[in-house]
Design an enzyme around this catalytic site. Structure first.
Site, short mmCIF file in Angstrom:
data_model
loop_
_atom_site.label_atom_id
_atom_site.label_comp_id
_atom_site.label_asym_id
_atom_site.label_seq_id
_atom_site.Cartn_x
_atom_site.Cartn_y
_atom_site.Cartn_z
N ALA A 251 0.98 -1.08 0.30
CA ALA A 251 -0.14 -0.52 -0.05
C ALA A 251 1.09 1.57 -0.13
O ALA A 251 0.54 2.00 0.46
CB ALA A 251 -1.36 -0.21 1.42
N GLY A 252 2.05 1.62 -0.61
CA GLY A 252 2.57 2.43 -0.41
C GLY A 252 2.54 3.34 -1.81
O GLY A 252 1.13 2.60 -2.88
N LYS B 221 1.33 -5.19 5.21
CA LYS B 221 1.48 -6.32 6.11
C LYS B 221 2.11 -5.28 7.06
O LYS B 221 2.29 -6.64 8.93
CB LYS B 221 3.16 -6.73 5.75
CG LYS B 221 4.07 -6.30 5.55
CD LYS B 221 5.58 -6.87 5.73
CE LYS B 221 6.93 -6.56 5.59
NZ LYS B 221 8.04 -7.46 5.02
N GLY C 196 12.99 14.30 0.59
CA GLY C 196 13.45 14.85 -0.50
C GLY C 196 11.71 15.53 -1.39
O GLY C 196 11.54 16.88 -1.71
N GLY C 197 11.26 14.43 -2.43
CA GLY C 197 10.39 15.03 -3.63
C GLY C 197 10.04 14.10 -4.48
O GLY C 197 10.77 13.29 -4.56
N HIS D 104 20.02 1.67 1.08
CA HIS D 104 18.67 2.87 0.45
C HIS D 104 17.80 2.92 -0.82
O HIS D 104 16.39 2.64 -0.08
CB HIS D 104 19.50 4.10 -0.11
CG HIS D 104 17.97 5.65 0.11
ND1 HIS D 104 17.05 5.94 1.13
CD2 HIS D 104 17.82 6.49 -0.57
CE1 HIS D 104 16.83 6.82 0.78
NE2 HIS D 104 17.08 7.18 -0.30
N GLU E 64 9.36 -0.41 -6.38
CA GLU E 64 10.72 -0.30 -5.57
C GLU E 64 10.95 -2.11 -5.80
O GLU E 64 11.93 -3.04 -6.25
CB GLU E 64 11.41 0.12 -4.03
CG GLU E 64 12.67 -0.28 -4.15
CD GLU E 64 12.74 0.77 -2.92
OE1 GLU E 64 11.94 1.45 -2.55
OE2 GLU E 64 13.85 0.21 -2.42
N ARG F 267 19.95 4.85 -9.41
CA ARG F 267 18.50 6.15 -9.58
C ARG F 267 18.78 7.25 -9.55
O ARG F 267 19.85 7.90 -8.68
CB ARG F 267 17.93 5.26 -8.43
CG ARG F 267 16.27 6.10 -7.73
CD ARG F 267 15.73 5.62 -7.06
NE ARG F 267 16.42 6.33 -5.81
CZ ARG F 267 15.86 6.97 -4.46
NH1 ARG F 267 14.58 6.86 -4.84
NH2 ARG F 267 16.74 7.32 -4.01
C1 LIG Z 1 14.02 7.55 3.88
C2 LIG Z 1 13.74 7.56 2.78
C3 LIG Z 1 13.62 8.92 2.10
C4 LIG Z 1 13.21 8.45 0.51
N1 LIG Z 1 12.95 9.55 -0.42
C5 LIG Z 1 12.35 9.27 -1.83
C6 LIG Z 1 12.79 11.08 -2.04
O1 LIG Z 1 12.74 11.41 -1.39
N2 LIG Z 1 12.35 10.58 -3.10
C7 LIG Z 1 11.49 9.95 -4.07
O2 LIG Z 1 11.67 9.56 -5.33
N3 LIG Z 1 12.18 8.43 -3.57
C8 LIG Z 1 12.72 8.39 -1.97
N4 LIG Z 1 12.47 7.32 -1.42
C9 LIG Z 1 12.23 5.99 -2.27
C10 LIG Z 1 10.69 5.37 -1.76
O3 LIG Z 1 10.15 6.27 -0.54
C11 LIG Z 1 10.77 4.05 -2.52
O4 LIG Z 1 11.38 3.56 -3.66
C12 LIG Z 1 9.26 4.18 -2.65
O5 LIG Z 1 8.42 4.96 -1.64
C13 LIG Z 1 8.62 2.95 -3.16
O6 LIG Z 1 7.31 2.31 -2.66
P1 LIG Z 1 6.46 1.07 -2.75
O7 LIG Z 1 5.30 1.29 -3.32
O8 LIG Z 1 7.34 0.46 -4.11
O9 LIG Z 1 7.29 0.45 -1.55
P2 LIG Z 1 6.41 0.82 -0.02
O10 LIG Z 1 6.26 2.37 0.07
O11 LIG Z 1 7.88 0.70 0.30
O12 LIG Z 1 5.56 0.46 -0.04
C14 LIG Z 1 5.35 -1.43 0.46
C15 LIG Z 1 4.32 -1.47 1.04
O13 LIG Z 1 4.29 -3.32 0.68
C16 LIG Z 1 4.16 -4.21 1.89
N5 LIG Z 1 5.30 -5.28 2.39
C17 LIG Z 1 5.61 -5.64 1.91
N6 LIG Z 1 5.85 -6.83 2.42
C18 LIG Z 1 4.19 -7.66 2.45
C19 LIG Z 1 3.91 -8.80 2.54
N7 LIG Z 1 5.40 -9.79 2.24
N8 LIG Z 1 3.14 -8.93 2.60
C20 LIG Z 1 1.65 -7.60 2.71
N9 LIG Z 1 2.62 -6.50 2.75
C21 LIG Z 1 3.47 -6.28 2.51
C22 LIG Z 1 4.22 -2.80 3.47
O14 LIG Z 1 3.25 -3.26 4.14
C23 LIG Z 1 3.65 -1.70 2.02
O15 LIG Z 1 2.52 -1.05 2.42
C24 LIG Z 1 12.66 7.31 -0.11
C25 LIG Z 1 13.14 6.10 0.63
C26 LIG Z 1 13.02 5.98 2.18
C27 LIG Z 1 13.30 5.32 3.16
#
Ligand SMILES: Cc1cc2nc3c(=O)[nH]c(=O)nc-3n(C[C@H](O)[C@H](O)[C@H](O)COP(=O)(O)OP(=O)(O)OC[C@H]3O[C@@H](n4cnc5c(N)ncnc54)[C@H](O)[C@@H]3O)c2cc1C
Length: 522
Positions: free
Chosen positions: A15-16, A37, A50-51, A340, A364, A375
């Site tokens: 739910a990201g 999870k 950052g953005g 990271h 990701e 990246r």
């Molecule tokens: C501190 C920090 C700062 C950042 N700053 C930036 C920025 O400024 N700009 C930028 O572009 N990127 C930034 N990034 C990177 C960016 O935030 C991530 O790459 C991006 O948000 C990933 O999104 P996502 O939807 O792929 O995963 P996520 O947002 O990590 O969501 C993962 C989801 O999967 C769920 N999940 C995982 N495993 C399971 C499982 N086995 N069963 C059920 N659910 C599960 C989790 O509960 C969560 O809901 C940053 C990262 C971090 C850690």
């Protein structure tokens, strides 16, 4: 509490930003179950400071954003994937604004900041340094308004259900600890990264590589796992988490100083503090190595910047550091690099399709090749939006193609060691990876890491609890990173080997693909 369904049209694991955006695209076609999870608010998305990069400012052009993305990726960006990212990115951002995302503005004009390796100011931010939280809020509100979307928190996706070579659902360890199968016409892995493979990481606890490990176990191809981005500047204090000190701080003028308080970046790169992340991370690692300190750090210095500006531009970072008695406006801030971002992941095409029918990945957890070997800062939130939407659209088409029969959960006899101390097991993998497959790599270190991971593999904890499954997933992701890093006999982007310090374009200007059979490059 709502009962978990046994069948939905689509399952979205995560739910990201990627999972939420995909769910919104799917909702018009059928019932969508979005799994997290932990709380919905616990994701990397929520911590992104950052953005988000987008070519929307008056001084910018889409072609420049494309060029910067390709240069950051050091020769192996999938140019088609990057073109989709930057072109569709503007539309996706406009949509976010229409759905209520409050990006920072001067008057009515959006404000754009600059980050390392961007040739223009193109980073939109929200509430200063809470961009991800604001984007997540707006996406959740939008998703919650669509009646076809059901959220389920604290449900752990432990494996993919595969029938006749096709993914037909997910196997869950529920919040109550029982096993449950949800069948669906397609499954999206949007599980985020794998920062917890390493002992120092900026990632939240949920980042344990679950999506990559599940996809690998089901037989999907996994790509570019050797490319792990280490953020140069994470707060380093005993008893404090490795809180990220955004690149945007350096964008606004923060300086790096070694333990003698001397600036050093000019020795390593002409762009100084704004050099690419991998260069800065390695420079810091080198400064720490040559320092005589027992517990070396370097410092981030903002004391010459206007205090009011720091407090209003970075309110969350300022307040968090203050909790640990560090005042950004007067103190030299101790920092170290930390794992990271994972450029690699489940190999997909430009529509989120993995190599396994019925299985999709975005954000990701996925690897479209859009980031290549490194990246570009602030491209990942954008990737989650653009490719989340695309995966959702592609999954919709699947609905008409297939109507899976409700599956049956067959509990396999599990192998594992019931005596393993799971937390110690995780710490052992993390320390090993940090020391031997981290920022600077060698054949010897990687070979040792592989042997030790294999030895640890004899003591995998039994896969009956969520934490045990996370430990197994961290171990799988560690193995995939190490095997891929050993096979890439060159340095490129975030993958740096002292025994092969240069590019070898003839052999390795390619993506790695790791399967049970080995690592190949294409
Ligand atoms: C501190 C920090 C700062 C950042 N700053 C930036 C920025 O400024 N700009 C930028 O572009 N990127 C930034 N990034 C990177 C960016 O935030 C991530 O790459 C991006 O948000 C990933 O999104 P996502 O939807 O792929 O995963 P996520 O947002 O990590 O969501 C993962 C989801 O999967 C769920 N999940 C995982 N495993 C399971 C499982 N086995 N069963 C059920 N659910 C599960 C989790 O509960 C969560 O809901 C940053 C990262 C971090 C850690």
């Amino acid at each position: 509490m709502k009962r978990l369904p046994e069948h939905v049209d689509f399952v979205v694991v995560g739910a990201g930003v990627a999972g939420l955006r995909a769910a919104i695209a799917l909702a018009e076609a059928g019932k969508v179950l979005v799994l997290a999870k932990q709380e919905l608010s616990e994701s990397a998305t929520q911590y992104a400071q950052g953005g988000i990069a987008v070519a929307l400012s008056d001084e910018d052009e889409i072609s420049l954003h494309l060029q910067d993305t390709i240069s950051a990726g050091d020769g192996i960006v999938n140019a088609d994937a990057a073109r989709v990212l930057v072109e569709e990115g503007t539309e996706r951002i406009q949509e976010l604004i229409d759905w209520g995302t409050e990006f920072d503005r001067h008057g009515t004009k959006l404000t754009f900041t600059r980050e390392a390796a961007h040739s223009r100011s193109r980073i939109l931010h929200a509430h200063g340094d809470s961009t991800g939280r604001e984007i997540g809020r707006a996406l959740q509100a939008k998703a919650a308004s669509l009646k076809n979307i059901v959220f389920s928190e604290f449900e752990f996706s432990a494996g993919l259900h595969v029938e006749s070579g096709r993914v037909t659902g997910v196997e869950l360890i529920t919040a109550k600890g029982s096993l449950h199968l949800v069948s669906s016409s397609a499954v999206l892995l949007a599980t985020g990264g794998a920062g917890h493979v390493y002992s120092n990481t900026t990632n939240p606890d949920v980042a344990t590589g679950d999506g990559v490990a599940m996809a690998y176990a089901a037989g999907a191809e996994i790509s570019d796992m050797e490319f792990v981005q280490f953020h140069p500047t994470a707060l380093y204090l005993k008893n404090a988490p490795r809180f990220l000190l955004s690149e945007a701080l350096r964008g606004e003028g923060a300086l790096l100083r070694n333990d003698q308080l001397d600036r050093f970046m000019a020795k390593y790169h002409e762009a100084g503090e704004l050099a690419p992340r991998d260069v800065v991370a390695r420079a810091i690692a080198h400064e720490m190595e040559v320092s005589r300190a027992k517990d070396p750090v370097v410092y981030l210095d903002m004391t010459h910047l206007k205090a009011d500006h720091i407090k209003t531009r970075f309110p969350r970072i300022y307040a968090t550091c203050l909790q640990y008695n560090v005042d950004l406006t007067v103190d030299q801030v101790p920092i170290r690099p930390a794992a990271h971002y994972l450029m690699g992941g489940v190999r997909t095409d430009l529509h989120g399709r993995s190599t396994l029918p019925g299985l999709y990945a975005a954000g990701e957890a996925a690897c479209t090749g859009v980031h290549g070997a490194n990246r570009l800062a602030s491209n990942s939130l954008l990737e989650g939006l653009v490719y989340g939407a695309r995966a959702g659209e592609a999954m919709r088409e699947q609905l008409s193609e297939s109507e899976p029969a409700p599956g049956r959960l067959e509990v396999q006899p599990a192998a594992g060691d019931s005596n393993t101390d799971v937390e110690q097991f995780i710490r052992d993998v993390q320390q090993l990876m940090w020391n031997k497959a981290g920022i600077v790599r060698t054949r010897q270190g990687l070979t040792e890491a592989l042997h030790e991971l294999k030895a640890l593999g004899e003591h995998l904890p039994l896969p009956f609890t969520r934490r045990n499954c996370e430990a197994r997933n961290i171990h799988t992701a560690a193995l995939l990173i190490t095997r891929s890093a050993l096979a890439r006999l060159e340095s490129r982007g975030a993958h740096y080997r002292t025994d092969y310090p240069a590019h070898d374009d003839a052999k390795f200007k390619k993506h790695s693909i790791v399967t049970e059979k080995g690592v190949r490059f294409e």
